[in-house]
Write an enzyme that holds these catalytic residues in place. Structure first.
Site, mmCIF file in Angstrom:
data_model
loop_
_atom_site.group_PDB
_atom_site.id
_atom_site.type_symbol
_atom_site.label_atom_id
_atom_site.label_comp_id
_atom_site.label_asym_id
_atom_site.label_seq_id
_atom_site.Cartn_x
_atom_site.Cartn_y
_atom_site.Cartn_z
ATOM 1 N N ARG A 248 -1.825 5.142 7.443
ATOM 2 C CA ARG A 248 -2.255 3.822 7.922
ATOM 3 C C ARG A 248 -1.998 3.768 9.415
ATOM 4 O O ARG A 248 -0.931 4.171 9.890
ATOM 5 C CB ARG A 248 -1.479 2.707 7.229
ATOM 6 C CG ARG A 248 -1.658 1.374 7.981
ATOM 7 C CD ARG A 248 -1.419 0.154 7.165
ATOM 8 N NE ARG A 248 -2.284 0.088 6.029
ATOM 9 C CZ ARG A 248 -2.615 -1.055 5.414
ATOM 10 N NH1 ARG A 248 -2.175 -2.202 5.876
ATOM 11 N NH2 ARG A 248 -3.372 -1.038 4.355
ATOM 12 N N THR B 105 0.827 -1.205 0.000
ATOM 13 C CA THR B 105 0.000 0.000 0.000
ATOM 14 C C THR B 105 0.864 1.258 0.000
ATOM 15 O O THR B 105 0.614 2.201 -0.757
ATOM 16 C CB THR B 105 -0.936 -0.005 1.225
ATOM 17 O OG1 THR B 105 -1.719 -1.197 1.183
ATOM 18 C CG2 THR B 105 -1.855 1.196 1.217
ATOM 19 N N HIS C 116 -10.360 0.361 4.386
ATOM 20 C CA HIS C 116 -9.162 0.437 3.553
ATOM 21 C C HIS C 116 -9.653 0.910 2.181
ATOM 22 O O HIS C 116 -9.635 0.169 1.205
ATOM 23 C CB HIS C 116 -8.504 -0.938 3.473
ATOM 24 C CG HIS C 116 -7.189 -0.938 2.757
ATOM 25 N ND1 HIS C 116 -6.548 0.212 2.383
ATOM 26 C CD2 HIS C 116 -6.418 -1.968 2.332
ATOM 27 C CE1 HIS C 116 -5.427 -0.113 1.760
ATOM 28 N NE2 HIS C 116 -5.333 -1.416 1.721
#
Lengths: 306, 306, 306
Positions: free
Chosen positions: C101, C52, C129
């Site tokens: 995050r 990510t 997410h």
């Protein structure tokens, strides 16, 4: 699609071209300053190695490109059980070229099989570290003017030192190269180097225990670290430890144009008093490491600068 | 070759020029957006410090340059026993300028002696953190219009707080500066600041225990954190802890144009209700930290923008 | 100032525009190569997630911008007790946009309330997410040509899999979408999805235990991992584990145009023999993830490229 797993992946001609390109980069850095504009290098370091990682990143930035990546396995998906094959397919969506360091031998090779971008082995366990060897070769060729007709001393831990094995494998392709292998008995080059590489190719070499005995004749002295834990007994360690520390006294025995190389990091095997000796080129070697990685990135990406 | 180890490495005139440059950067960011094109900053953080590291990186990126580095010692060659002197010589092959944070006092100085690029001390143990002081000075000068004729309250842990010591050392060079030192007895400024700096230079100062007693007269209030563990006994901690928490009530006692600074991170020593008070400038201080680092990079690299 | 906390923050029309922009980026990458020149993305990863993080960094670099940030909480100021609210105010002085995050649900939302730059939730605990869901939607729309009229199988751990919940929430906004929920009983979708989302919105769905029973009718198969530890007893695990491994045999039962998606990392729930099947699009999904993040960055920054 080309990858670099071992220095031997490049033929002597290709290597020659690569080193020539590196020297042109050294002389004309501006000419290459935008060669990789818009390109991305991924540095996948499953094991920390600041110097190697920063050398690659510097190389890509010097070419106008940019960098993504990670510097240790903790912050990678490996922790979640992802295979190297999957990781490289993911990274192929992000970057144009990748440098991978991994504690497991062969991991970069496994990655290269599934990769749609060039993979450079930036060190896989005790196995290979090809860009270090390219830096070594560029340093020697640039400062000596040749890779042939050389008497090369390799000193220290010749058993586990992968840079030493790589360098031997790379240099035997040039005419009239002779090795002097300087190490304690316990740390002599392994059988598969002595027999399968040196003997099998009729390469002249000698094995000695004391650096002082070897140094006067050398054109190149390649130093590596000897870790205390490697010795079989304390007695041997005490008897021999000074043999492998390069200091002013030993340098006084060497030729005026002998070069001292070291893959770094150095701990105490080269005394700091040697640093100012013009023959000590281990920091120049770092600089050549950047140039050769720039040349390698351009070559693997197929970018030609006019 | 210039380095920055302490704020005092800059004369008052040089500092004045630096802060003026920072203000010009603030006003004309575009003018400087490509001043460092092709240049690289190395951020060598042997100890994590996100805010300082990102401030340096932002500064270099704002100037058009790029960044390499590491954010903790684990991922550096230090783990393999490399000396700071060797590391900086390696980094000199990669980058044009370097910011180093190290847990050991003096490590950046040691590095600077062997460096062929400018080294900026980004914090060395409890010793110095000069770019924080530069940010503090720029904040005060920009928002107050002067660094002289100020009554400055320093509140909290004045014993171990290196930013406080640096700030005192920097401000005594300006005329008519007076300090109010607000702390529990256990955390008063050390002898080498009280006697050798303040008394020795005839700088007026008072020491008080309660922030409320000091706040009404201040032009500047510089807050720092008081850690519970620093107190000698629980009783004292309970008696005094509220003295050092800045809240709306205490702000009501202060002048309309008093400024509140804090080097951050803040834990609970400034109540969040104070954040919206226009006198609370600790987040502006972060922004000034970027401008002053931009000015510093330009200055140390000798780059002048027309 | 817009943030992205959940895929539902975007209306169907806005989402449509975003995906269309992502497809334009896919077709004309050069057109966008300098759209974010001089802009900075901060990647604040309080919990490691290489894929990510690198996807966001790639997105910003592809737009000509640059990146600052951290990849784990150890190297952040959080370790010194700084609140997320303070951190984002500091980061607002450094960057133009931020992807966060965090292991705690809601942390990015807390940050967004105090931020002066757009905040993108890059995963908050088991909660949301959203950019994964945007990547999923872009993959389906690009390769199927529609987000309506689809029969979608969701397979594996439907209880804890946040990507599955997000995808259901996002897809029910399109007409004629039907779900087949394939999981062991212990890992069925939770009540708040089955009742409050599917039943409450009259969305047709069936729940089955065996992937083989479901696969023949599906347009999309969304695979997720089933961890051994999630099963209540060893017996059940042994009885069922093969149900959830997608191999060539099961693929033979599927339609010719069924697509297989997976949020990655994959462990063994999709056999590698499936990778070369043209219906396996989980690596394309990674590429779409980059395009959609590029589109998102442009959208949140309000940058329009002509």
């Amino acid at each position: 699609m080309r990858h670099l797993m071992s220095p031997l992946d490049l033929s002597v001609e290709e290597l020659d071209k690569l080193l020539t390109l590196a020297n042109d980069i050294e002389k004309n850095p501006k000419k290459y300053a935008h060669a990789c504009d818009g390109k991305k290098l991924a540095t996948l370091f499953y094991e920390p190695s600041t110097r190697t990682r920063l050398s690659f990143e510097t190389a890509m930035l010097n070419l106008g490109g940019s960098v993504i990546g990670f510097s240790s396995a903790d912050s990678s998906s490996a922790a979640k059980g992802e295979s190297v094959s999957d990781t490289i397919r993911v990274i192929s969506c992000f970057a144009d070229i990748c440098a991978m360091r991994h504690p497991k031998e062969g991991a970069p090779l496994v990655a290269s099989l599934k990769s749609s971008i060039p993979v450079i082995n930036a060190g896989d366990g005790g196995h290979q570290h090809p860009t270090q060897t390219l830096a070594d070769l560029l340093t020697i060729r640039s400062l000596k003017g040749r890779l042939s007709n050389l008497k090369i001393g390799l000193c220290g831990d010749l058993k586990f030192g992968r840079t030493v094995h790589s360098l031997i494998n790379a240099l035997i392709r040039y005419p009239n190269v002779e090795f002097v292998l300087i190490s304690p008995k316990e740390l002599r080059v392994p059988e598969y180097i002595r027999e399968d590489v040196l003997v099998a190719n009729n390469i002249p070499f000698t094995e000695v225990e004391r650096l002082e005995d070897a140094i006067p004749d050398l054109d190149i002295l390649y130093m590596t670290r000897v870790q205390k834990e490697r010795f079989f007994n304390e007695e041997d360690y005490i008897r021999m430890k000074d043999f492998y520390i390069l200091d002013k006294e030993k340098m006084a025995l060497a030729k005026d144009d002998m070069l001292v190389l070291h893959p770094l990091p150095r701990v105490n095997e080269i005394s700091v008093e040697v640093d100012d000796d013009p023959r000590a080129v281990y920091f120049k070697q770092v600089q050549y490491g950047v140039y050769v990685r720039m040349a390698l990135i351009l070559t693997l990406l197929g970018i030609e600068v006019q």
